[in-house]
Design a protein around this motif. Structure first.
Motif, PDB file in Angstrom:
ATOM      1  N   MET A  93      40.189  37.529  40.206  1.00  0.00           N
ATOM      2  CA  MET A  93      40.955  38.012  41.344  1.00  0.00           C
ATOM      3  C   MET A  93      40.388  37.479  42.660  1.00  0.00           C
ATOM      4  O   MET A  93      41.130  36.972  43.509  1.00  0.00           O
ATOM      5  CB  MET A  93      40.990  39.546  41.368  1.00  0.00           C
ATOM      6  CG  MET A  93      41.878  40.115  42.456  1.00  0.00           C
ATOM      7  SD  MET A  93      42.021  41.910  42.377  1.00  0.00           S
ATOM      8  CE  MET A  93      42.858  42.143  40.828  1.00  0.00           C
ATOM      9  N   GLU A  94      39.078  37.575  42.803  1.00  0.00           N
ATOM     10  CA  GLU A  94      38.430  37.123  44.040  1.00  0.00           C
ATOM     11  C   GLU A  94      38.686  35.630  44.287  1.00  0.00           C
ATOM     12  O   GLU A  94      39.117  35.232  45.369  1.00  0.00           O
ATOM     13  CB  GLU A  94      36.924  37.397  43.963  1.00  0.00           C
ATOM     14  CG  GLU A  94      36.166  36.994  45.209  1.00  0.00           C
ATOM     15  CD  GLU A  94      34.667  37.255  45.075  1.00  0.00           C
ATOM     16  OE1 GLU A  94      33.911  36.487  45.678  1.00  0.00           O
ATOM     17  OE2 GLU A  94      34.281  38.206  44.363  1.00  0.00           O
ATOM     18  N   VAL A  95      38.447  34.821  43.266  1.00  0.00           N
ATOM     19  CA  VAL A  95      38.594  33.372  43.408  1.00  0.00           C
ATOM     20  C   VAL A  95      40.069  32.989  43.605  1.00  0.00           C
ATOM     21  O   VAL A  95      40.398  32.184  44.475  1.00  0.00           O
ATOM     22  CB  VAL A  95      37.997  32.640  42.185  1.00  0.00           C
ATOM     23  CG1 VAL A  95      38.290  31.154  42.232  1.00  0.00           C
ATOM     24  CG2 VAL A  95      36.498  32.894  42.113  1.00  0.00           C
ATOM     25  N   ALA A  96      40.954  33.572  42.800  1.00  0.00           N
ATOM     26  CA  ALA A  96      42.372  33.213  42.857  1.00  0.00           C
ATOM     27  C   ALA A  96      43.009  33.611  44.190  1.00  0.00           C
ATOM     28  O   ALA A  96      43.750  32.834  44.784  1.00  0.00           O
ATOM     29  CB  ALA A  96      43.125  33.850  41.696  1.00  0.00           C
ATOM     30  N   LEU A  97      42.719  34.815  44.646  1.00  0.00           N
ATOM     31  CA  LEU A  97      43.304  35.251  45.921  1.00  0.00           C
ATOM     32  C   LEU A  97      42.776  34.426  47.089  1.00  0.00           C
ATOM     33  O   LEU A  97      43.524  34.074  47.997  1.00  0.00           O
ATOM     34  CB  LEU A  97      43.052  36.744  46.152  1.00  0.00           C
ATOM     35  CG  LEU A  97      43.843  37.692  45.238  1.00  0.00           C
ATOM     36  CD1 LEU A  97      43.441  39.134  45.484  1.00  0.00           C
ATOM     37  CD2 LEU A  97      45.346  37.521  45.422  1.00  0.00           C
ATOM     38  N   GLU A  98      41.505  34.099  47.033  1.00  0.00           N
ATOM     39  CA  GLU A  98      40.917  33.268  48.084  1.00  0.00           C
ATOM     40  C   GLU A  98      41.558  31.874  48.100  1.00  0.00           C
ATOM     41  O   GLU A  98      41.741  31.263  49.154  1.00  0.00           O
ATOM     42  CB  GLU A  98      39.408  33.155  47.891  1.00  0.00           C
ATOM     43  CG  GLU A  98      38.688  32.506  49.053  1.00  0.00           C
ATOM     44  CD  GLU A  98      37.176  32.555  48.882  1.00  0.00           C
ATOM     45  OE1 GLU A  98      36.574  31.476  48.852  1.00  0.00           O
ATOM     46  OE2 GLU A  98      36.635  33.676  48.772  1.00  0.00           O
ATOM     47  N   ALA A  99      41.935  31.382  46.920  1.00  0.00           N
ATOM     48  CA  ALA A  99      42.558  30.061  46.807  1.00  0.00           C
ATOM     49  C   ALA A  99      44.035  30.086  47.197  1.00  0.00           C
ATOM     50  O   ALA A  99      44.639  29.043  47.387  1.00  0.00           O
ATOM     51  CB  ALA A  99      42.409  29.538  45.379  1.00  0.00           C
ATOM     52  N   GLY A 100      44.629  31.295  47.291  1.00  0.00           N
ATOM     53  CA  GLY A 100      46.017  31.399  47.722  1.00  0.00           C
ATOM     54  C   GLY A 100      47.004  31.846  46.662  1.00  0.00           C
ATOM     55  O   GLY A 100      48.216  31.680  46.831  1.00  0.00           O
ATOM     56  N   ALA A 101      46.535  32.445  45.568  1.00  0.00           N
ATOM     57  CA  ALA A 101      47.427  32.927  44.513  1.00  0.00           C
ATOM     58  C   ALA A 101      48.309  34.068  45.035  1.00  0.00           C
ATOM     59  O   ALA A 101      47.915  34.797  45.953  1.00  0.00           O
ATOM     60  CB  ALA A 101      46.616  33.406  43.311  1.00  0.00           C
ATOM     61  N   ASP A 102      49.487  34.216  44.450  1.00  0.00           N
ATOM     62  CA  ASP A 102      50.410  35.283  44.848  1.00  0.00           C
ATOM     63  C   ASP A 102      50.039  36.631  44.242  1.00  0.00           C
ATOM     64  O   ASP A 102      50.141  37.654  44.903  1.00  0.00           O
ATOM     65  CB  ASP A 102      51.842  34.942  44.413  1.00  0.00           C
ATOM     66  CG  ASP A 102      52.420  33.766  45.173  1.00  0.00           C
ATOM     67  OD1 ASP A 102      51.869  33.414  46.241  1.00  0.00           O
ATOM     68  OD2 ASP A 102      53.424  33.198  44.704  1.00  0.00           O
ATOM     69  N   ASP A 103      49.631  36.621  42.953  1.00  0.00           N
ATOM     70  CA  ASP A 103      49.396  37.891  42.264  1.00  0.00           C
ATOM     71  C   ASP A 103      48.468  37.683  41.073  1.00  0.00           C
ATOM     72  O   ASP A 103      48.424  36.594  40.498  1.00  0.00           O
ATOM     73  CB  ASP A 103      50.735  38.455  41.783  1.00  0.00           C
ATOM     74  CG  ASP A 103      50.662  39.924  41.376  1.00  0.00           C
ATOM     75  OD1 ASP A 103      49.686  40.605  41.749  1.00  0.00           O
ATOM     76  OD2 ASP A 103      51.596  40.388  40.695  1.00  0.00           O
ATOM     77  N   ILE A 104      47.750  38.745  40.707  1.00  0.00           N
ATOM     78  CA  ILE A 104      46.901  38.757  39.519  1.00  0.00           C
ATOM     79  C   ILE A 104      47.184  40.059  38.787  1.00  0.00           C
ATOM     80  O   ILE A 104      47.114  41.130  39.387  1.00  0.00           O
ATOM     81  CB  ILE A 104      45.395  38.667  39.856  1.00  0.00           C
ATOM     82  CG1 ILE A 104      45.058  37.300  40.486  1.00  0.00           C
ATOM     83  CG2 ILE A 104      44.547  38.831  38.608  1.00  0.00           C
ATOM     84  CD1 ILE A 104      45.101  37.280  41.941  1.00  0.00           C
ATOM     85  N   VAL A 105      47.513  39.966  37.497  1.00  0.00           N
ATOM     86  CA  VAL A 105      47.829  41.149  36.711  1.00  0.00           C
ATOM     87  C   VAL A 105      47.028  41.096  35.416  1.00  0.00           C
ATOM     88  O   VAL A 105      46.936  40.049  34.780  1.00  0.00           O
ATOM     89  CB  VAL A 105      49.343  41.208  36.374  1.00  0.00           C
ATOM     90  CG1 VAL A 105      49.663  42.380  35.476  1.00  0.00           C
ATOM     91  CG2 VAL A 105      50.178  41.266  37.643  1.00  0.00           C
ATOM     92  N   ASN A 106      46.452  42.224  35.011  1.00  0.00           N
ATOM     93  CA  ASN A 106      45.744  42.332  33.736  1.00  0.00           C
ATOM     94  C   ASN A 106      46.552  43.259  32.847  1.00  0.00           C
ATOM     95  O   ASN A 106      46.631  44.454  33.092  1.00  0.00           O
ATOM     96  CB  ASN A 106      44.335  42.882  33.954  1.00  0.00           C
ATOM     97  CG  ASN A 106      43.504  42.884  32.681  1.00  0.00           C
ATOM     98  OD1 ASN A 106      44.018  42.638  31.587  1.00  0.00           O
ATOM     99  ND2 ASN A 106      42.226  43.168  32.825  1.00  0.00           N
TER     100      ASN A 106
END
Length: 188
Positions: A93-106
């Motif tokens: 979540m930390e890496v993906a959001l920092e890179a600009g991802a829209d959403d993370i779901v588990n």
């Protein structure tokens, strides 16, 4: 997607199957229970592909729709999936959001990162830099909403989707189906 379809698509794309001209087509329709289905095809014979897809829909309780009838129910998104047992959701979540991802779901042991298609490659490279092994990564058509079905309808939908995926010309099949808990669509 069956391995044969992937290998055939590669051979078609590289010209190993001859000098035929290939066309990309999209067919739209509905399966049992009002489940929207989007089918991407790569074919050297448009008439054969159309007949095959129509036949599969008709013989398996579905209806082929007109262009635009279900495409509006899907968004093109970058999708990267990780096994939640092998990577930390917080780290992803930390890496993906920092890179600009829209959403993370588990969900169900799978961490799914969704991105804008234009940022997909950039975000995938950042995540790969962490050396996490992804389950899958690609730009897909993601449903805006899902259609829940009962067990009986789920069998019909799974049969239709499996038959479509078995067709030689079909490259991708997307649907809005939400199977009931414990249902295995590959067993149908």
């Amino acid at each position: 997607m069956p391995k044969d379809n992937i290998e055939r698509a590669i051979k078609k794309g590289t010209g190993e199957l001859g000098a035929a001209t290939y066309e990309e087509l999209v067919y739209e329709g509905y399966a049992a229970g009002g489940v929207a289905v989007l089918v991407e095809v790569l074919t050297d014979n448009k008439n054969r592909a159309a007949a095959n897809v129509r036949n599969i829909f008709n013989k398996n309780g579905g209806n082929l729709g007109t262009t635009g009838s279900v495409a509006r129910m899907f968004d093109r998104k970058g999708v990267i999936e990780y096994d939640a047992e092998k990577v930390s959701e917080d780290e992803v979540m930390e890496v993906a959001l920092e890179a600009g991802a829209d959403d993370i779901v588990n969900e169900d042991g799978v961490i799914t990162v969704t991105t804008d298609p234009s940022k997909f490659t950039e975000i995938l490279e950042v995540l790969q830099g962490k050396e996490w092994e992804s389950l899958s990564a690609g730009v897909d058509m993601v449903p805006q909403a899902y259609t829940a079905v009962d067990a009986e309808t789920a069998k019909k939908v799974a049969k239709l989707l499996n038959k479509l995926e078995e067709d030689d010309d079909v490259q991708n099949v997307y649907s809005t189906v939400e199977y009931p808990d414990g249902f295995d669509p590959d067993a149908e």
